[in-house]
Design a protein around this motif. Structure first.
Motif, mmCIF file in Angstrom:
data_model
loop_
_atom_site.group_PDB
_atom_site.id
_atom_site.type_symbol
_atom_site.label_atom_id
_atom_site.label_comp_id
_atom_site.label_asym_id
_atom_site.label_seq_id
_atom_site.Cartn_x
_atom_site.Cartn_y
_atom_site.Cartn_z
ATOM 1 N N LEU A 82 8.641 14.272 61.732
ATOM 2 C CA LEU A 82 9.305 14.550 60.461
ATOM 3 C C LEU A 82 8.499 15.524 59.603
ATOM 4 O O LEU A 82 9.074 16.313 58.844
ATOM 5 C CB LEU A 82 9.528 13.238 59.698
ATOM 6 C CG LEU A 82 10.224 13.332 58.340
ATOM 7 C CD1 LEU A 82 11.637 13.897 58.498
ATOM 8 C CD2 LEU A 82 10.256 11.976 57.660
ATOM 9 N N ASN A 83 7.188 15.520 59.750
ATOM 10 C CA ASN A 83 6.325 16.300 58.855
ATOM 11 C C ASN A 83 5.631 17.488 59.512
ATOM 12 O O ASN A 83 4.889 18.201 58.829
ATOM 13 C CB ASN A 83 5.260 15.376 58.249
ATOM 14 C CG ASN A 83 5.859 14.345 57.304
ATOM 15 O OD1 ASN A 83 6.304 14.678 56.205
ATOM 16 N ND2 ASN A 83 5.891 13.088 57.733
ATOM 17 N N VAL A 84 5.857 17.729 60.812
ATOM 18 C CA VAL A 84 5.186 18.872 61.454
ATOM 19 C C VAL A 84 5.702 20.200 60.907
ATOM 20 O O VAL A 84 5.052 21.241 61.075
ATOM 21 C CB VAL A 84 5.356 18.832 62.991
ATOM 22 C CG1 VAL A 84 4.563 17.693 63.602
ATOM 23 C CG2 VAL A 84 6.827 18.742 63.380
ATOM 24 N N ALA A 130 15.604 17.655 63.071
ATOM 25 C CA ALA A 130 16.258 16.554 63.787
ATOM 26 C C ALA A 130 15.804 15.199 63.250
ATOM 27 O O ALA A 130 16.619 14.284 63.064
ATOM 28 C CB ALA A 130 15.961 16.660 65.281
ATOM 29 N N ALA A 131 14.503 15.057 62.997
ATOM 30 C CA ALA A 131 13.986 13.794 62.463
ATOM 31 C C ALA A 131 14.526 13.536 61.063
ATOM 32 O O ALA A 131 14.843 12.398 60.701
ATOM 33 C CB ALA A 131 12.463 13.825 62.454
ATOM 34 N N PHE A 132 14.648 14.585 60.269
ATOM 35 C CA PHE A 132 15.144 14.445 58.900
ATOM 36 C C PHE A 132 16.624 14.055 58.886
ATOM 37 O O PHE A 132 17.043 13.167 58.132
ATOM 38 C CB PHE A 132 14.941 15.764 58.145
ATOM 39 C CG PHE A 132 15.379 15.737 56.714
ATOM 40 C CD1 PHE A 132 14.601 15.117 55.752
ATOM 41 C CD2 PHE A 132 16.575 16.328 56.320
ATOM 42 C CE1 PHE A 132 15.003 15.084 54.422
ATOM 43 C CE2 PHE A 132 16.984 16.311 55.005
ATOM 44 C CZ PHE A 132 16.194 15.683 54.044
ATOM 45 N N PRO A 177 20.537 22.323 64.760
ATOM 46 C CA PRO A 177 20.617 20.875 64.524
ATOM 47 C C PRO A 177 21.637 20.511 63.450
ATOM 48 O O PRO A 177 22.282 19.457 63.533
ATOM 49 C CB PRO A 177 19.197 20.503 64.083
ATOM 50 C CG PRO A 177 18.330 21.539 64.703
ATOM 51 C CD PRO A 177 19.137 22.801 64.659
ATOM 52 N N VAL A 178 21.793 21.377 62.450
ATOM 53 C CA VAL A 178 22.793 21.141 61.408
ATOM 54 C C VAL A 178 24.196 21.162 62.005
ATOM 55 O O VAL A 178 25.023 20.280 61.737
ATOM 56 C CB VAL A 178 22.668 22.201 60.288
ATOM 57 C CG1 VAL A 178 23.826 22.074 59.291
ATOM 58 C CG2 VAL A 178 21.335 22.056 59.568
ATOM 59 N N PHE A 303 20.980 8.161 70.482
ATOM 60 C CA PHE A 303 20.161 8.437 69.312
ATOM 61 C C PHE A 303 20.363 9.893 68.900
ATOM 62 O O PHE A 303 20.205 10.816 69.701
ATOM 63 C CB PHE A 303 18.696 8.158 69.628
ATOM 64 C CG PHE A 303 17.803 8.127 68.422
ATOM 65 C CD1 PHE A 303 18.327 8.007 67.132
ATOM 66 C CD2 PHE A 303 16.426 8.218 68.558
ATOM 67 C CE1 PHE A 303 17.513 7.974 66.020
ATOM 68 C CE2 PHE A 303 15.598 8.187 67.448
ATOM 69 C CZ PHE A 303 16.138 8.069 66.183
ATOM 70 N N LEU A 304 20.733 10.100 67.645
ATOM 71 C CA LEU A 304 21.029 11.440 67.151
ATOM 72 C C LEU A 304 19.836 12.374 67.299
ATOM 73 O O LEU A 304 20.000 13.562 67.619
ATOM 74 C CB LEU A 304 21.467 11.363 65.680
ATOM 75 C CG LEU A 304 21.843 12.688 65.019
ATOM 76 C CD1 LEU A 304 23.005 13.354 65.741
ATOM 77 C CD2 LEU A 304 22.168 12.480 63.541
ATOM 78 N N PHE A 305 18.631 11.865 67.076
ATOM 79 C CA PHE A 305 17.436 12.700 67.188
ATOM 80 C C PHE A 305 17.342 13.333 68.563
ATOM 81 O O PHE A 305 17.032 14.530 68.696
ATOM 82 C CB PHE A 305 16.182 11.855 66.907
ATOM 83 C CG PHE A 305 14.895 12.600 67.120
ATOM 84 C CD1 PHE A 305 14.407 13.474 66.158
ATOM 85 C CD2 PHE A 305 14.153 12.421 68.292
ATOM 86 C CE1 PHE A 305 13.217 14.160 66.358
ATOM 87 C CE2 PHE A 305 12.968 13.102 68.493
ATOM 88 C CZ PHE A 305 12.492 13.974 67.529
#
Length: 366
Positions: A82-84, A130-132, A177-178, A303-305
């Motif tokens: 999420l933070n990379v 993707a994580a967000f 991803p959007v 899983f969406l991610f």
């Protein structure tokens, strides 16, 4: 009756699953095949054993990262994923402030090798996006707009290096991803309209050499000894390969250095000249088989991610192949688009192998 401790220990080891038996050997074989063939082509294009050795060292590091990530539990890594994005932004800002080359500002000099932050960005932007987007059961419009904004900001930082080709791929890595996550069609149409209306503004902000590349695309013969040289020579190389090619190290256009950057962006011209149409078809088959296998790894996950990351990474892989080959044969303007796993470039090679490793990590937790 008590059980022998030694027997119990041996039984536990026998029942413990072998992680290597769970590895996807077909994907590893295809990656090793592509990288090995790439080393051959780099040597043929450059004649430099040192360059091949350097690329080989990057390949070893990339392979280690790929294997390590393939055994990782991606669900535990989600907070990191999420933070990379912020790591990528940090390096993009650093390269603009203290670049190794003031003219282009694309590389950070780390002493024994250079590092290209834009290549990292196209990977971490997808992962963080993707994580967000998958962190909650539902996706709000605000979430999509945040990812779109982050994507255009990342695009701008790469564009001003300047590196238009990679900037486009960075933008795709964030926007895709959007779209995959269900972005409303009405907003997609609005985005297309805005993009078309922005075309004049985009053209005015291109650098002169970028404009010239676009103009040369429509008429390579207008400047055959200048901007049209790359396309003309690469087309000659591709056409002269015929069905079976001239043979390894026997290509005249590449061996006599008529094709510029033949070991990087134009390495496909070397492949086509030396191995012909059938060699090119074999190379495309390997890419398609790799993409198909990666799809099979991720397709059963709910899983969406997983869907966002795998879908984007696989699309980027095929897009790089399509854009690079189209550029070499003159279907698209010349931009910096390396051929995955073949073109010389350590950062791109390692990032591509990291992306494969992340997809491989999905195979045991779907």
């Amino acid at each position: 009756m008590s059980r022998n401790p030694l027997e119990f220990s041996l039984s536990s080891k026998m029942n413990k699953p072998n992680r290597w038996l769970d590895q996807d050997w077909l994907v590893l074989f295809l990656i090793i095949s592509l990288v090995s063939f790439g080393l051959m082509m780099i040597y043929s294009a450059s004649g430099s054993a040192e360059m091949v050795l350097r690329q080989g060292i990057f390949a070893v590091f990339g392979f280690v990262f790929m294997i390590y990530l393939s055994f990782s539990d991606y669900q535990r890594l989600l907070p990191i994923y999420l933070n990379v994005f912020w790591i990528g932004i940090f390096f993009l800002l650093v390269v603009l402030v203290i670049p190794s080359d003031a003219a282009t500002r694309r590389w950070i000099d780390l002493g024994i090798f250079g590092f290209q932050p834009s290549e990292l960005m196209r990977c971490v932007l997808t992962i963080s996006a993707a994580a967000f987007l998958s962190r909650n059961p539902g996706i709000a419009l605000r979430d999509w707009m945040i990812v779109i904004g982050a994507s255009f900001f990342s695009f701008y930082l790469v564009f001003i290096q300047p590196d238009l080709g990679t900037a486009i791929m960075v933008l795709i890595s964030g926007i895709l991803p959007v779209l995959i996550s269900g972005f409303p069609v009405s907003y997609q149409i609005l985005g297309i309209v805005i993009t078309l209306l922005s075309t004049p503004f985009i053209w005015m902000n291109l650098l002169e050499y970028q404009k010239q590349r676009v103009l040369t695309f429509f008429d390579p013969g207008s400047d055959p000894l200048g901007t049209g040289w790359n396309i003309i020579q690469s087309q000659i190389a591709v056409g002269s390969g015929s069905l079976f090619g001239k043979g390894f190290l026997q290509g005249t256009q590449s061996q006599l250095n008529f094709v510029p950057e033949s070991h990087t962006d134009f390495i496909f011209a070397v492949v086509a000249e030396e191995f012909g149409l059938f060699g090119v078809m074999g190379l495309f088959l390997v890419y398609l088989l790799l993409a198909f296998r990666l799809v099979m790894i991720a397709k059963n996950s709910d899983f969406l991610f997983v869907k966002l990351v795998a879908g984007t990474f696989i699309f980027l892989l095929l897009t790089y192949v399509a854009f690079n080959t189209a550029m070499v044969v003159g279907i698209l303007p010349v931009v910096g688009m390396p051929l995955p796993f073949l073109s010389q470039g350590g950062t791109a090679l390692i990032i591509n192998m990291i992306m494969i490793g992340i997809i491989l990590s999905f195979r045991r937790t779907v």
